[in-house]
Design a protein around this motif. Structure first.
Motif, PDB file in Angstrom:
ATOM      1  N   ASP A 152      47.697  35.967  35.665  1.00  0.00           N
ATOM      2  CA  ASP A 152      49.121  36.277  35.693  1.00  0.00           C
ATOM      3  C   ASP A 152      49.405  37.522  36.529  1.00  0.00           C
ATOM      4  O   ASP A 152      50.368  37.564  37.304  1.00  0.00           O
ATOM      5  N   ALA A 153      48.562  38.544  36.395  1.00  0.00           N
ATOM      6  CA  ALA A 153      48.773  39.790  37.128  1.00  0.00           C
ATOM      7  C   ALA A 153      48.492  39.636  38.613  1.00  0.00           C
ATOM      8  O   ALA A 153      48.914  40.471  39.412  1.00  0.00           O
ATOM      9  N   SER A 154      47.794  38.578  38.988  1.00  0.00           N
ATOM     10  CA  SER A 154      47.345  38.416  40.363  1.00  0.00           C
ATOM     11  C   SER A 154      48.327  37.655  41.242  1.00  0.00           C
ATOM     12  O   SER A 154      48.051  37.438  42.426  1.00  0.00           O
ATOM     13  N   ARG A 155      49.470  37.261  40.699  1.00  0.00           N
ATOM     14  CA  ARG A 155      50.399  36.434  41.468  1.00  0.00           C
ATOM     15  C   ARG A 155      51.007  37.181  42.654  1.00  0.00           C
ATOM     16  O   ARG A 155      51.470  36.556  43.603  1.00  0.00           O
ATOM     17  N   ASP A 156      50.988  38.499  42.596  1.00  0.00           N
ATOM     18  CA  ASP A 156      51.570  39.293  43.683  1.00  0.00           C
ATOM     19  C   ASP A 156      50.512  40.199  44.311  1.00  0.00           C
ATOM     20  O   ASP A 156      50.786  41.321  44.717  1.00  0.00           O
ATOM     21  N   ALA A 157      49.273  39.715  44.406  1.00  0.00           N
ATOM     22  CA  ALA A 157      48.158  40.547  44.862  1.00  0.00           C
ATOM     23  C   ALA A 157      47.816  40.297  46.321  1.00  0.00           C
ATOM     24  O   ALA A 157      47.973  39.187  46.835  1.00  0.00           O
ATOM     25  N   SER A 158      47.341  41.346  46.993  1.00  0.00           N
ATOM     26  CA  SER A 158      46.766  41.178  48.326  1.00  0.00           C
ATOM     27  C   SER A 158      45.286  40.824  48.213  1.00  0.00           C
ATOM     28  O   SER A 158      44.735  40.141  49.079  1.00  0.00           O
ATOM     29  N   LEU A 159      44.645  41.282  47.153  1.00  0.00           N
ATOM     30  CA  LEU A 159      43.226  41.024  46.906  1.00  0.00           C
ATOM     31  C   LEU A 159      42.988  41.121  45.410  1.00  0.00           C
ATOM     32  O   LEU A 159      43.535  42.006  44.742  1.00  0.00           O
ATOM     33  N   VAL A 160      42.178  40.218  44.892  1.00  0.00           N
ATOM     34  CA  VAL A 160      41.781  40.245  43.486  1.00  0.00           C
ATOM     35  C   VAL A 160      40.298  40.566  43.416  1.00  0.00           C
ATOM     36  O   VAL A 160      39.491  39.958  44.123  1.00  0.00           O
ATOM     37  N   VAL A 161      39.938  41.542  42.583  1.00  0.00           N
ATOM     38  CA  VAL A 161      38.553  41.981  42.469  1.00  0.00           C
ATOM     39  C   VAL A 161      38.054  41.700  41.057  1.00  0.00           C
ATOM     40  O   VAL A 161      38.666  42.133  40.074  1.00  0.00           O
ATOM     41  N   VAL A 162      36.967  40.957  40.965  1.00  0.00           N
ATOM     42  CA  VAL A 162      36.348  40.651  39.673  1.00  0.00           C
ATOM     43  C   VAL A 162      34.850  40.926  39.768  1.00  0.00           C
ATOM     44  O   VAL A 162      34.279  40.966  40.860  1.00  0.00           O
ATOM     45  N   GLY A 163      34.227  41.103  38.628  1.00  0.00           N
ATOM     46  CA  GLY A 163      32.803  41.401  38.596  1.00  0.00           C
ATOM     47  C   GLY A 163      31.969  40.197  38.220  1.00  0.00           C
ATOM     48  O   GLY A 163      32.459  39.224  37.652  1.00  0.00           O
ATOM     49  N   ARG A 164      30.712  40.291  38.571  1.00  0.00           N
ATOM     50  CA  ARG A 164      29.724  39.290  38.153  1.00  0.00           C
ATOM     51  C   ARG A 164      28.478  40.045  37.715  1.00  0.00           C
ATOM     52  O   ARG A 164      27.871  40.771  38.499  1.00  0.00           O
ATOM     53  N   ARG A 165      28.126  39.874  36.467  1.00  0.00           N
ATOM     54  CA  ARG A 165      26.941  40.557  35.958  1.00  0.00           C
ATOM     55  C   ARG A 165      25.682  39.890  36.515  1.00  0.00           C
ATOM     56  O   ARG A 165      25.539  38.667  36.458  1.00  0.00           O
TER      57      ARG A 165
END
Length: 301
Positions: free
Chosen positions: A257-270
């Protein structure tokens, strides 16, 4: 020696969009761009065919990175563009290239009419088997998509960047992930929206009076923890406006939901050592399936 931004190119629309995104990112970082094409030889029976022979296939595959590089150099004159071609299994070759790069950029098809990525086996394998950041870019991604609309409400690449969005687990905040996200926002002169989704443990409400709703105090606690985790990073990157979003809901939908207006989305991978499976995590899976902005998957311990 500077690590390049490496992009995997196979001539498809999604890989061409990835090459353009990678060129823009190389410009932001002041790094060279390496356009990599993996040539997977045709099986021996096909190689003997006059039209699909090894010589014919190699001629066409050599044109892919060369012509792409010519176009990128013309559109991004300030970026040093290199080309490379290797032979072998695409997933293995791209993972090896990622290890020598600052980050690896891959194209990925979008679901028809639905947000998110069509994440193929090659992309998943590369993400799961490299310790370097991997960025997925959808076909059709344009520079204007990462910027705010102009004064008339139309698309523009000359306006400011939309926010960078970071999904963060405050129980295990990793320095590599935070550094990547804050640095990305700083280079874009954009804000950073940090999203932390949480839910009470199953036993939290057990035995409490129905007149008491403890979620208010728990929400304040979770918000305070998020603020404390981000405090040293705000000090390190004082010019990056930070928007803290601690939400009482599962992490995946909160981040989508927060990413709808994003230029880039950053998530992690363990990083995991088990030999089987993709090991990219259910939140990252959800983001890849429901977010249309470019997604950076950052591996961490």
């Amino acid at each position: 020696m500077l690590r390049p931004i490496t992009v995997g190119l196979d001539g498809s629309a999604e890989s061409r969009a990835a090459a353009e995104w990678a060129a823009r990112e190389a410009g932001l970082r002041g790094l060279p761009l390496n356009i990599l094409h993996v040539w997977e030889p045709v099986p021996e029976p096909m190689a003997e065919a006059p039209v699909l022979g090894q010589g014919t296939q190699q001629h066409w595959t050599e044109r892919i990175p060369r012509e792409a590089a010519e176009g990128v150099r013309m559109r991004h004159p300030g970026v040093e563009v290199l080309t490379d071609q290797v032979t072998g299994n695409p997933a293995e070759a791209l993972a090896a290239a990622a290890d020598a790069a600052e980050l690896l950029v891959l194209g990925s098809r979008g679901f028809g009419g639905i947000g998110g990525f069509m994440t193929g086996s090659v992309s998943l394998s590369v993400i799961a088997h490299t310790a370097r950041p991997v960025v997925l870019v959808r076909a059709g991604e344009r520079a204007a998509d990462e910027h705010r609309p102009d004064a008339a409400g139309g698309p523009s690449a000359a306006t400011g960047f939309r926010p960078v969005v970071l999904g963060l687990d405050t129980g295990a905040p990793d320095r590599t992930l935070l550094e990547f996200a804050f640095d990305a926002a700083a280079r874009r002169a954009s804000s950073l929206r940090v999203v932390h989704g949480w839910t009470p443990p199953p036993t939290y409400l057990y035995g409490m009076s129905a007149d008491i709703d403890p979620r208010g105090s728990l929400a304040r606690h979770e918000a305070a923890v998020l603020t404390e985790v981000l405090r040293p990073w705000r000090q390190k990157f004082p010019d990056v406006p930070v928007i803290e979003a601690s939400r009482y809901e599962n992490a995946a939908p909160a981040l989508v939901d927060a990413s709808r207006d994003a230029s880039l989305v950053v998530v992690g991978r363990r990083i995991r050592t088990r030999p089987l499976g993709a090991h990219i995590g259910h939140v990252t899976h959800a983001v890849l399936h429901h977010v249309t902005a470019p997604v950076a998957v950052v591996a961490h311990d």
